[in-house]
Structure formats: structure tokens, C-alpha cells
Motif scaffolding. Sequence first.
Motif, mmCIF file in Angstrom:
data_model
loop_
_atom_site.group_PDB
_atom_site.id
_atom_site.type_symbol
_atom_site.label_atom_id
_atom_site.label_comp_id
_atom_site.label_asym_id
_atom_site.label_seq_id
_atom_site.Cartn_x
_atom_site.Cartn_y
_atom_site.Cartn_z
ATOM 1 N N VAL A 145 4.158 31.952 -2.949
ATOM 2 C CA VAL A 145 5.013 31.958 -4.139
ATOM 3 C C VAL A 145 4.627 33.118 -5.046
ATOM 4 O O VAL A 145 3.460 33.283 -5.394
ATOM 5 C CB VAL A 145 4.903 30.613 -4.896
ATOM 6 C CG1 VAL A 145 5.670 30.679 -6.210
ATOM 7 C CG2 VAL A 145 5.402 29.487 -4.036
ATOM 8 N N ASP A 146 5.611 33.921 -5.392
ATOM 9 C CA ASP A 146 5.409 35.019 -6.336
ATOM 10 C C ASP A 146 6.251 34.740 -7.569
ATOM 11 O O ASP A 146 7.191 33.964 -7.538
ATOM 12 C CB ASP A 146 5.855 36.351 -5.727
ATOM 13 C CG ASP A 146 4.895 36.823 -4.643
ATOM 14 O OD1 ASP A 146 3.705 36.496 -4.731
ATOM 15 O OD2 ASP A 146 5.355 37.519 -3.720
ATOM 16 N N GLY A 147 5.910 35.392 -8.656
ATOM 17 C CA GLY A 147 6.724 35.256 -9.854
ATOM 18 C C GLY A 147 5.900 34.871 -11.060
ATOM 19 O O GLY A 147 4.681 35.012 -11.094
ATOM 20 N N THR A 148 6.603 34.351 -12.034
ATOM 21 C CA THR A 148 5.985 34.001 -13.308
ATOM 22 C C THR A 148 5.222 32.689 -13.200
ATOM 23 O O THR A 148 5.309 31.989 -12.199
ATOM 24 C CB THR A 148 7.062 33.865 -14.392
ATOM 25 O OG1 THR A 148 7.912 32.770 -14.042
ATOM 26 C CG2 THR A 148 7.883 35.131 -14.526
ATOM 27 N N ALA A 149 4.519 32.367 -14.270
ATOM 28 C CA ALA A 149 3.796 31.095 -14.318
ATOM 29 C C ALA A 149 4.768 29.930 -14.199
ATOM 30 O O ALA A 149 4.465 28.917 -13.558
ATOM 31 C CB ALA A 149 3.002 30.998 -15.617
ATOM 32 N N HIS A 150 5.947 30.073 -14.799
ATOM 33 C CA HIS A 150 6.961 29.026 -14.713
ATOM 34 C C HIS A 150 7.387 28.803 -13.259
ATOM 35 O O HIS A 150 7.575 27.665 -12.830
ATOM 36 C CB HIS A 150 8.166 29.399 -15.578
ATOM 37 C CG HIS A 150 9.248 28.382 -15.569
ATOM 38 N ND1 HIS A 150 9.122 27.169 -16.211
ATOM 39 C CD2 HIS A 150 10.479 28.380 -14.995
ATOM 40 C CE1 HIS A 150 10.231 26.466 -16.029
ATOM 41 N NE2 HIS A 150 11.069 27.187 -15.299
ATOM 42 N N ALA A 151 7.518 29.873 -12.501
ATOM 43 C CA ALA A 151 7.904 29.759 -11.094
ATOM 44 C C ALA A 151 6.828 29.029 -10.297
ATOM 45 O O ALA A 151 7.145 28.218 -9.417
ATOM 46 C CB ALA A 151 8.157 31.146 -10.497
ATOM 47 N N HIS A 152 5.567 29.287 -10.606
ATOM 48 C CA HIS A 152 4.473 28.607 -9.913
ATOM 49 C C HIS A 152 4.491 27.106 -10.211
ATOM 50 O O HIS A 152 4.317 26.283 -9.312
ATOM 51 C CB HIS A 152 3.123 29.193 -10.322
ATOM 52 C CG HIS A 152 2.892 30.574 -9.800
ATOM 53 N ND1 HIS A 152 2.555 30.828 -8.496
ATOM 54 C CD2 HIS A 152 2.961 31.776 -10.415
ATOM 55 C CE1 HIS A 152 2.409 32.125 -8.328
ATOM 56 N NE2 HIS A 152 2.662 32.721 -9.473
ATOM 57 N N VAL A 153 4.703 26.763 -11.473
ATOM 58 C CA VAL A 153 4.740 25.351 -11.863
ATOM 59 C C VAL A 153 5.903 24.646 -11.178
ATOM 60 O O VAL A 153 5.747 23.543 -10.629
ATOM 61 C CB VAL A 153 4.833 25.207 -13.400
ATOM 62 C CG1 VAL A 153 5.119 23.776 -13.812
ATOM 63 C CG2 VAL A 153 3.556 25.699 -14.056
ATOM 64 N N GLN A 154 7.067 25.271 -11.182
ATOM 65 C CA GLN A 154 8.249 24.656 -10.567
ATOM 66 C C GLN A 154 8.072 24.501 -9.058
ATOM 67 O O GLN A 154 8.463 23.473 -8.486
ATOM 68 C CB GLN A 154 9.506 25.482 -10.871
ATOM 69 C CG GLN A 154 9.883 25.476 -12.339
ATOM 70 C CD GLN A 154 10.102 24.066 -12.869
ATOM 71 O OE1 GLN A 154 10.755 23.238 -12.243
ATOM 72 N NE2 GLN A 154 9.526 23.781 -14.022
ATOM 73 N N ALA A 155 7.480 25.486 -8.408
ATOM 74 C CA ALA A 155 7.252 25.397 -6.967
ATOM 75 C C ALA A 155 6.255 24.291 -6.639
ATOM 76 O O ALA A 155 6.437 23.537 -5.683
ATOM 77 C CB ALA A 155 6.755 26.743 -6.428
#
Length: 93
Positions: free
Chosen positions: A13-23
Motif C-alpha cells: 500500500v502506497d499513499g497518505t496516512a489516510h490511505a494506510h488506515v483505510q487499507a
Amino acid sequence: MTAQQIFKALQDVDGTAHAHVQAAKAGFLEWAMTLPKGANTCMEAQRALPFFSDFSHTAVAAKLFVGYLRDASQPLPVPKRRGGAAGKRRVLH
């Protein structure tokens, strides 16, 4: 999917902190929803956790997923009855 498969997928998973939390949330929900009917979630999480003891090169989303598993491995507190209206009357009068 098994917890190990989800953990491996979350490594990419790459991206913002929000993307990590959602994933991580989506991975945890997928794990929980694919458990067999009638399975004890707490026991299943306890059984899955030993596979994730090494965090030396782990992505943020995968670490969050393991944190959710760790939280799920703890038994829920037992509700404690406090007396309701009768308890309030005892305190106020």
C-alpha cells in the motif's frame, strides 16, 4: 482471505496516512467477515498474531492491521450494572 495473505497485500500500500488506515481497516474487515460461521473472533485473532512477530521491514498499513488484530484478541469487558434509577435514588437521597 487469511490474515497472512492480507498482511502481505498490505505491504504494497502506497499513499497518505489516510490511505494506510483505510487499507488496514478494509483488510481487518475482510479477515473478520471471512471467518467461518460461529467462529470466536477473539480466539481466531490470538491464533493469527504469532505469525506477525517480526516487524523489521513492515509497511504502515500492515502494522495497523496487526494492531487491529491485537485489539480483537482482547476479550470484551463484561457490562457492569450500576443500579439504574434505584441506584440514582440511593445516591441523591
